[in-house]
Design an enzyme around this catalytic site. Structure first.
Site, mmCIF file in Angstrom:
data_model
loop_
_atom_site.group_PDB
_atom_site.id
_atom_site.type_symbol
_atom_site.label_atom_id
_atom_site.label_comp_id
_atom_site.label_asym_id
_atom_site.label_seq_id
_atom_site.Cartn_x
_atom_site.Cartn_y
_atom_site.Cartn_z
ATOM 1 N N GLY A 1 -56.378 9.442 31.923
ATOM 2 C CA GLY A 1 -55.855 9.919 30.658
ATOM 3 C C GLY A 1 -56.527 11.174 30.150
ATOM 4 O O GLY A 1 -55.878 12.057 29.586
ATOM 5 N N THR A 2 -57.837 11.280 30.344
ATOM 6 C CA THR A 2 -58.557 12.464 29.861
ATOM 7 C C THR A 2 -58.080 13.722 30.560
ATOM 8 O O THR A 2 -57.773 14.737 29.916
ATOM 9 C CB THR A 2 -60.074 12.280 30.049
ATOM 10 O OG1 THR A 2 -60.538 11.273 29.136
ATOM 11 C CG2 THR A 2 -60.833 13.568 29.783
ATOM 12 N N GLN B 1 -52.566 4.324 24.897
ATOM 13 C CA GLN B 1 -52.663 2.963 24.365
ATOM 14 C C GLN B 1 -51.300 2.292 24.177
ATOM 15 O O GLN B 1 -51.234 1.080 23.953
ATOM 16 C CB GLN B 1 -53.421 2.966 23.028
ATOM 17 C CG GLN B 1 -54.898 3.283 23.144
ATOM 18 C CD GLN B 1 -55.704 2.205 23.849
ATOM 19 O OE1 GLN B 1 -55.209 1.117 24.130
ATOM 20 N NE2 GLN B 1 -56.964 2.492 24.137
ATOM 21 N N SER C 1 -52.361 6.366 31.239
ATOM 22 C CA SER C 1 -53.491 6.019 32.098
ATOM 23 C C SER C 1 -53.278 4.653 32.726
ATOM 24 O O SER C 1 -52.786 3.727 32.068
ATOM 25 C CB SER C 1 -54.786 6.021 31.277
ATOM 26 O OG SER C 1 -55.891 5.650 32.057
ATOM 27 N N HIS D 1 -55.599 2.393 33.916
ATOM 28 C CA HIS D 1 -56.519 1.280 33.669
ATOM 29 C C HIS D 1 -56.332 0.630 32.296
ATOM 30 O O HIS D 1 -57.004 -0.351 31.985
ATOM 31 C CB HIS D 1 -57.973 1.720 33.873
ATOM 32 C CG HIS D 1 -58.558 2.531 32.756
ATOM 33 N ND1 HIS D 1 -59.434 1.996 31.841
ATOM 34 C CD2 HIS D 1 -58.403 3.827 32.434
ATOM 35 C CE1 HIS D 1 -59.801 2.946 30.993
ATOM 36 N NE2 HIS D 1 -59.189 4.056 31.338
ATOM 37 N N THR E 1 -56.493 16.093 46.882
ATOM 38 C CA THR E 1 -55.579 15.213 47.602
ATOM 39 C C THR E 1 -55.102 14.090 46.686
ATOM 40 O O THR E 1 -55.894 13.461 45.977
ATOM 41 C CB THR E 1 -56.284 14.612 48.834
ATOM 42 O OG1 THR E 1 -56.741 15.690 49.672
ATOM 43 C CG2 THR E 1 -55.339 13.720 49.628
ATOM 44 N N CYS F 1 -65.109 5.775 24.877
ATOM 45 C CA CYS F 1 -65.524 7.140 25.207
ATOM 46 C C CYS F 1 -66.542 7.687 24.208
ATOM 47 O O CYS F 1 -67.103 8.758 24.403
ATOM 48 C CB CYS F 1 -64.307 8.061 25.256
ATOM 49 S SG CYS F 1 -63.160 7.629 26.568
#
Length: 374
Positions: A69-70, A177, A197, A199, A235, A323
């Site tokens: 996501g970042t 989220q 994201s 995870h 890659t 974070c």
């Protein structure tokens, strides 16, 4: 241990683990290679793009996979801002964005951009009037999160999208989220780009994606990059992407039922807090919020102490965005909704997920009761 920190990360689901194992053994080729093994990997990657696009009502050509996501936030904003820099240098965001975006916009201010940070009300929502007043002839892009990762407040993206489209301003949203948790339709919202994201949806860490409307121009952040149509170098992580899409599909299919279940768990938690008259305030919007994220302020107790006591009792919670852990400064979100620095430090976050049970909710409340009555 009882895990109540799903907004920080989620465990991989079994379907995602199986998909990763199969892709890693069968589709192990470099998707840029021209031989048949590379072609098989490329075909799987193309399927993943189509499946992700379908979940957000977008177009497969607009999907670019990232390392999370970042990176998705960073590449989306920088590539769009650079492409439209000739039209202006003004950007709009909010005071409560994720750290990845907050730090990015602070950096862009040192690079010749001007940034307006919209305030929020006491529930964490922006005011459309503030957004409209902030727009200038030099405004090229606005980045407004779909929902806050600490208090769960959902922004009125459809209204925001209509307003920005009417003024010709690009619209990006951090949807990390909300993806596969609540309905997300880029056409209805009029989103030009978004970030997600893996995870957060029971997929692997180190995988994410950007969607950019194929009719919007973007400029590569890394000139000469050949992967992901030049969007990023490196890659492509085909097994991770296959696991991501598999996990997202599993969650997306049961989205309505899961949200109803999480809503019941949330209500059980809040009703127990009220019934026991605990010195706890619920943060965020009472109606426009995610079911699984519950922000709480515990009067007279620093959030870090509550978190440590819960950990001692075998319960994992957090004091805000993962974070930001380790920083001494109080939560930007809490300060933005009107808390003093001392009040902001009393914040904790409970986030529910697939394995959360009523018994776990009850045990958390009992732990909170013992702490606050000591």
């Amino acid at each position: 241990m009882i895990y109540l920190d799903y907004a920080a990360t989620t465990p991989m689901c079994q379907e995602a683990i199986a998909a990763y194992a199969e892709a890693a053994s069968v589709y192990f080729g470099n998707e840029s290679s021209l031989h048949d093994i590379g072609t098989k990997a490329k075909q799987l990657l193309a399927l993943c793009r189509r499946e992700l696009a379908a979940m957000i009502n977008g177009e497969a050509e607009g999907i670019y996979f990232t390392s999370g996501g970042t990176e998705a936030n960073l590449l989306a904003i920088r590539s769009l801002a650079a492409a439209y820099r000739h039209k202006g240098n003004h950007l709009i965001t909010t005071e409560i964005e994720h750290a990845s975006l907050h730090h990015l916009f602070k950096q862009l201010e040192t690079e010749g951009y001007t940034v307006t940070y919209l305030p929020v009300d006491r529930f964490g929502r922006i005011r459309l009037a503030d957004l409209e007043r902030a727009i200038t002839p030099k405004t090229i892009l606005a980045s407004i999160q779909h929902a806050n990762s600490e208090i769960g407040t959902i922004q009125p993206l459809a209204d925001i999208g209509r307003l920005l489209r009417a003024h010709g301003v690009l619209f990006h949203s951090d949807c990390v989220q909300t993806f596969a948790k609540i309905q997300l339709d880029v056409q209805d919202i009029r989103l030009d780009s978004l970030s997600v994201s893996a995870h957060k949806v029971y997929g692997p860490k180190g995988v994410g994606a950007v969607y950019i409307n194929p009719r919007r121009h973007w400029k590569p952040v890394f000139p000469g990059a050949t992967h992901e149509s030049g969007f990023r170098p490196g890659t492509v992580n085909v097994p991770g992407i296959a696991a991501f899409i598999t996990a997202a599909q599993q969650l997306h299919r049961r989205m309505a039922d899961e949200q109803s279940r999480l809503e019941r768990l949330r209500n059980r938690l809040l009703h127990a807090i009220a019934a026991k008259q605990l010195p706890v305030t619920v943060e965020g919007h009472p109606d426009f919020r995610l079911a699984h994220i519950i922000g709480l302020s515990v009067a007279g107790y620093e959030g870090q102490l509550v978190m440590l006591e819960c950990n001692r009792a075998g319960i994992a919670i957090s004091t805000g965005s993962a974070c930001q852990v380790g920083l001494q400064a109080p939560s930007r979100t809490m300060l933005a909704v009107g808390k003093t620095p001392e009040e902001a430090k009393q914040f904790i976050r409970i986030s529910l997920g697939a394995a959360t049970t009523e018994a776990e909710i009850d045990q958390f409340v009992s732990t909170l009761e013992r702490l606050t009555s000591a």
